[in-house]
Design a protein around this motif. Structure first.
Motif, PDB file in Angstrom:
ATOM      1  N   HIS A   1     -21.016 -60.889 -65.214  1.00  0.00           N
ATOM      2  CA  HIS A   1     -22.248 -61.698 -65.322  1.00  0.00           C
ATOM      3  C   HIS A   1     -22.101 -62.648 -63.773  1.00  0.00           C
ATOM      4  N   LEU A   2     -21.709 -62.107 -62.599  1.00  0.00           N
ATOM      5  CA  LEU A   2     -22.038 -62.674 -61.289  1.00  0.00           C
ATOM      6  C   LEU A   2     -22.530 -62.000 -60.087  1.00  0.00           C
ATOM      7  N   GLY A   3     -23.349 -60.793 -60.875  1.00  0.00           N
ATOM      8  CA  GLY A   3     -24.139 -59.986 -59.982  1.00  0.00           C
ATOM      9  C   GLY A   3     -23.228 -58.709 -59.637  1.00  0.00           C
ATOM     10  N   LEU A   4     -24.029 -57.911 -59.334  1.00  0.00           N
ATOM     11  CA  LEU A   4     -23.686 -56.403 -58.697  1.00  0.00           C
ATOM     12  C   LEU A   4     -24.498 -55.930 -57.588  1.00  0.00           C
ATOM     13  N   GLY A   5     -23.779 -55.433 -56.482  1.00  0.00           N
ATOM     14  CA  GLY A   5     -24.619 -54.731 -55.577  1.00  0.00           C
ATOM     15  C   GLY A   5     -25.305 -55.979 -54.560  1.00  0.00           C
ATOM     16  N   THR A   6     -26.542 -55.315 -53.898  1.00  0.00           N
ATOM     17  CA  THR A   6     -27.533 -56.290 -53.177  1.00  0.00           C
ATOM     18  C   THR A   6     -28.687 -56.541 -53.790  1.00  0.00           C
ATOM     19  N   GLY A   7     -28.791 -56.193 -54.904  1.00  0.00           N
ATOM     20  CA  GLY A   7     -29.990 -56.474 -55.453  1.00  0.00           C
ATOM     21  C   GLY A   7     -31.064 -55.187 -55.697  1.00  0.00           C
ATOM     22  N   VAL A   8     -30.672 -54.139 -55.072  1.00  0.00           N
ATOM     23  CA  VAL A   8     -31.286 -52.787 -55.292  1.00  0.00           C
ATOM     24  C   VAL A   8     -30.129 -51.927 -55.583  1.00  0.00           C
ATOM     25  N   VAL A   9     -29.984 -51.643 -56.905  1.00  0.00           N
ATOM     26  CA  VAL A   9     -28.646 -50.725 -57.390  1.00  0.00           C
ATOM     27  C   VAL A   9     -29.230 -49.450 -57.949  1.00  0.00           C
ATOM     28  N   ASP A  10     -28.308 -48.625 -57.411  1.00  0.00           N
ATOM     29  CA  ASP A  10     -28.533 -47.231 -57.827  1.00  0.00           C
ATOM     30  C   ASP A  10     -26.982 -46.939 -58.752  1.00  0.00           C
ATOM     31  N   TRP A  11     -27.430 -47.200 -60.306  1.00  0.00           N
ATOM     32  CA  TRP A  11     -26.443 -47.002 -61.239  1.00  0.00           C
ATOM     33  C   TRP A  11     -25.600 -46.087 -61.208  1.00  0.00           C
ATOM     34  N   ASN A  12     -26.079 -44.799 -60.661  1.00  0.00           N
ATOM     35  CA  ASN A  12     -25.536 -43.522 -60.658  1.00  0.00           C
ATOM     36  C   ASN A  12     -24.453 -43.380 -59.529  1.00  0.00           C
ATOM     37  N   GLN A  13     -24.552 -44.130 -58.718  1.00  0.00           N
ATOM     38  CA  GLN A  13     -23.697 -43.887 -57.421  1.00  0.00           C
ATOM     39  C   GLN A  13     -22.639 -45.303 -57.648  1.00  0.00           C
ATOM     40  N   GLU A  14     -21.720 -45.418 -56.431  1.00  0.00           N
ATOM     41  CA  GLU A  14     -21.053 -46.505 -56.590  1.00  0.00           C
ATOM     42  C   GLU A  14     -21.830 -47.905 -56.316  1.00  0.00           C
ATOM     43  N   ILE A  15     -21.400 -48.814 -57.063  1.00  0.00           N
ATOM     44  CA  ILE A  15     -22.173 -50.177 -57.128  1.00  0.00           C
ATOM     45  C   ILE A  15     -21.386 -51.118 -56.230  1.00  0.00           C
ATOM     46  N   ALA A  16     -21.871 -51.433 -54.965  1.00  0.00           N
ATOM     47  CA  ALA A  16     -21.119 -52.293 -54.160  1.00  0.00           C
ATOM     48  C   ALA A  16     -22.162 -53.255 -53.485  1.00  0.00           C
ATOM     49  N   PRO A  17     -21.873 -54.426 -53.110  1.00  0.00           N
ATOM     50  CA  PRO A  17     -20.430 -54.834 -53.517  1.00  0.00           C
ATOM     51  C   PRO A  17     -20.192 -55.166 -55.048  1.00  0.00           C
ATOM     52  N   ASN A  18     -18.967 -55.283 -55.413  1.00  0.00           N
ATOM     53  CA  ASN A  18     -18.515 -55.532 -57.013  1.00  0.00           C
ATOM     54  C   ASN A  18     -17.219 -56.191 -56.929  1.00  0.00           C
ATOM     55  N   PRO A  19     -16.794 -56.558 -58.235  1.00  0.00           N
ATOM     56  CA  PRO A  19     -15.566 -57.560 -58.159  1.00  0.00           C
ATOM     57  C   PRO A  19     -14.442 -57.000 -57.036  1.00  0.00           C
ATOM     58  N   ASN A  20     -14.184 -55.670 -56.840  1.00  0.00           N
ATOM     59  CA  ASN A  20     -13.223 -55.386 -56.101  1.00  0.00           C
ATOM     60  C   ASN A  20     -13.460 -55.919 -54.511  1.00  0.00           C
ATOM     61  N   HIS A  21     -14.696 -56.347 -54.160  1.00  0.00           N
ATOM     62  CA  HIS A  21     -14.915 -56.763 -52.712  1.00  0.00           C
ATOM     63  C   HIS A  21     -14.855 -58.335 -52.812  1.00  0.00           C
ATOM     64  N   VAL A  22     -14.503 -59.158 -53.612  1.00  0.00           N
ATOM     65  CA  VAL A  22     -14.245 -60.535 -53.665  1.00  0.00           C
ATOM     66  C   VAL A  22     -12.735 -60.627 -54.428  1.00  0.00           C
ATOM     67  N   GLY A  23     -11.835 -59.835 -54.283  1.00  0.00           N
ATOM     68  CA  GLY A  23     -10.495 -60.216 -54.522  1.00  0.00           C
ATOM     69  C   GLY A  23      -9.718 -59.562 -55.505  1.00  0.00           C
ATOM     70  N   PHE A  24     -10.386 -58.532 -56.318  1.00  0.00           N
ATOM     71  CA  PHE A  24      -9.952 -58.059 -57.501  1.00  0.00           C
ATOM     72  C   PHE A  24      -9.333 -56.730 -56.832  1.00  0.00           C
ATOM     73  N   ASP A  25      -8.357 -56.271 -57.180  1.00  0.00           N
ATOM     74  CA  ASP A  25      -7.705 -54.917 -57.087  1.00  0.00           C
ATOM     75  C   ASP A  25      -8.349 -54.022 -57.974  1.00  0.00           C
ATOM     76  N   HIS A  26      -8.229 -54.297 -59.162  1.00  0.00           N
ATOM     77  CA  HIS A  26      -9.044 -53.483 -60.365  1.00  0.00           C
ATOM     78  C   HIS A  26     -10.058 -53.985 -61.160  1.00  0.00           C
ATOM     79  N   SER A  27     -11.150 -53.565 -61.378  1.00  0.00           N
ATOM     80  CA  SER A  27     -12.091 -53.996 -62.272  1.00  0.00           C
ATOM     81  C   SER A  27     -12.723 -53.172 -63.220  1.00  0.00           C
ATOM     82  N   TYR A  28     -12.749 -53.835 -64.675  1.00  0.00           N
ATOM     83  CA  TYR A  28     -13.243 -53.007 -65.737  1.00  0.00           C
ATOM     84  C   TYR A  28     -14.154 -53.786 -66.374  1.00  0.00           C
ATOM     85  N   ILE A  29     -15.370 -53.871 -66.120  1.00  0.00           N
ATOM     86  CA  ILE A  29     -16.329 -54.752 -66.579  1.00  0.00           C
ATOM     87  C   ILE A  29     -17.725 -54.206 -67.403  1.00  0.00           C
TER      88      ILE A  29
END
Length: 519
Positions: free
Chosen positions: A139-167
């Protein structure tokens, strides 16, 4: 003398037998130089009175009590905010959420609100050699505001310090109702792509508003868009059927992911930081059938008992892995409690004598104490001595405090180093803190609370919670009046002026106040 002559087979055998006979805890104690693992258990909408160790409610939470009674139970522990997203932002960045205009309750399609260049708690720990993971509600947002949920969603928790995310992206009552692992939707069928929209429905898709006959849970307010598993949600979604989560299995699902992570990390010499944000007791309250009816308070009470059981299972995993003595555990909640938060689920009707807010006034969404004063517990077996602390501590302070623990110089702008208080070695907390509720702010300083005047209703009638709005300043002596029943603003003008000055020094100019909107 030849060094080989010093080698004694009997001495070697004795040493080997000693090492093999050591219990896991003794092995940990032998290696106290190893930085502790850090586990942060973050509940969702759990009130000050919902943990039985606080002695004010009637629910029994034995596993949370084990942490509270075996560690430090804070009686002045605060989330930064009376709602979820801002508190999570403050916790992970050490920054007041009102400094970021996007730190408010987000839809499931919101972009990531943490700047990827920003220092964060997981990033700081990662830089000190920790492996970092988030498993649970994001619940801190994902992507850039235009997300294709069928591809890799970036940025995501892995881009702010998490090595692994399951959310889950947002909340259990918001679409998309899917799990996301390291930026990709789990179990997605490419032939059934996901579409998500928070403005308009997709043609032919049923909704809670138009198709009540399809519902297994009735909505009260706001939750009347797309239907998943018989539950009407906020927002519209189409496709992705194979990726839909099972609501009643969600607690078990995240528990298994959390246990697997811990068991995997035990094999490594690298310390870990696990952020474990749980969905309970946020709506929709969908406890597993094993817990249905166990509390006598309806799904909300049952969900809390389920959460307590999950915590017990996590503790059992730490014990069985031999790392409980080298794991700092922090338990808290993102904001205060709410009963009816959008669904008819008997939370009000079956409450009985239980008091989710304890002696405090208000609740979720409120500037009164119950909005932000929450259960706050630190536990580290053998390191933290059991006790109760009245030190003023906040989740914002975990950034700098944990930095001090791991000897990092990286800090958050509004965080304070209260490590000694968190470890139970000092009663000294912070002097003051600005608390936030849906764009409105108030001051807690010493034993006093001050709420500036704000427009708007005094009570949000849909959730039946006092918001703290008033045409006049409010001033309360919390030591004498923890329930905030007596406004001293008129009778103690000197103290009011002192509080105003502290408030202005920290807060500066007010940002635009937005009306609370429950969707």
């Amino acid at each position: 003398m030849n060094t080989l002559q010093l080698w004694n087979p009997l001495s070697f055998l004795s040493a080997l037998l000693f090492l093999l006979s050591c219990t896991p805890s003794e092995k940990v104690q032998e290696n106290q130089a190893t930085p502790p693992n850090i586990l942060f258990i973050y509940l969702d909408d759990l009130g000050y009175g919902d943990v039985s160790a606080y002695g004010v409610g009637t629910l029994q939470t034995p596993n949370m009590d084990r942490l509270a009674n075996g560690g430090v139970r804070f009686t002045n522990g605060y989330a930064s905010s009376a709602t979820c997203t801002p508190s999570r932002y403050a916790l992970l960045t050490g920054t007041y959420p009102w400094r970021n205009q996007n730190a408010k309750i987000l839809p499931g399609t919101a972009p990531l609100i943490i700047d990827t260049a920003q220092m964060t708690l997981p990033k700081m720990l990662k830089n000190q050699g920790y492996h970092t993971a988030v498993i649970g509600k994001w619940h801190l947002g994902l992507g850039t505001g235009v997300v294709d949920w069928n591809q890799e969603i970036a940025p995501n928790p892995n881009h702010v310090g998490f090595d692994h995310s399951y959310i889950l992206a947002a909340t259990q009552d918001r679409v998309p109702t899917v799990y996301i692992e390291n930026g990709r939707v789990v179990n997605l069928d490419p032939n059934d792509p996901i579409q998500v929209d928070y403005e308009k429905n997709f043609e032919g898709e049923p909704t809670g508003l138009e198709n009540p006959e399809l519902l297994t849970m009735k909505w009260h307010h706001g939750h009347n868009n797309s239907i998943v598993n018989g539950i009407p949600r906020i927002g519209f979604m189409k496709g992705g059927k194979s990726a839909h989560w099972s609501d009643v299995d969600m607690a078990d699902h995240f528990l298994e992911k959390g246990k697997a992570y811990i068991q995997e990390k035990v094999k490594s010499e690298t310390p870990f930081f696990l952020f474990f944000p749980m969905q309970q007791p946020h709506v929709p309250r969908t406890p597993h059938p094993r817990f249905e009816g166990k509390s006598g308070m309806g799904p909300r009470g049952d969900a809390i008992l389920e959460a307590d059981w999950v915590i017990g299972e996590i503790l059992k995993t730490l014990e069985e892995s031999g790392i409980l003595e080298n794991t700092l555990i922090i338990l808290s909640s993102d904001n205060g409690p709410v009963l009816n938060d959008g669904y008819y689920d008997d939370a009000v009707e079956k409450l009985g004598d239980h008091t989710p807010s304890g002696p405090l006034r208000g609740g979720k969404y409120s500037l009164f104490e119950a909005g932000t004063k929450v259960p706050f517990i630190t536990f580290w077996k053998g390191e933290i001595q059991p006790g109760v602390s009245s030190a003023l501590v906040t989740q914002i302070d975990l950034m700098n405090s944990l930095a001090a623990l791991v000897e990092s110089s990286e800090t958050g702008p509004d965080s304070e180093n209260l490590l000694e208080a968190f470890l139970g070695k000092s009663e000294k907390g912070r002097e003051a803190v600005i608390l936030e509720a849906t764009s409105r702010t108030a001051l807690r300083a010493g034993d006093w609370a001050m709420i500036p005047p704000y427009p708007g209703p005094e009570v949000q009638k849909q959730v039946n919670i006092e918001l703290g709005n008033s045409t006049d300043y409010q001033l309360y002596n919390l030591k004498k009046d923890p329930g905030q029943q007596t406004n001293l603003a008129a009778s103690n003008p000197e103290k009011l002026e002192e509080m105003k000055k502290i408030y202005q020094k920290i807060r500066g100019g007010e940002s635009k106040v937005e009306a609370l909107e429950l969707k």
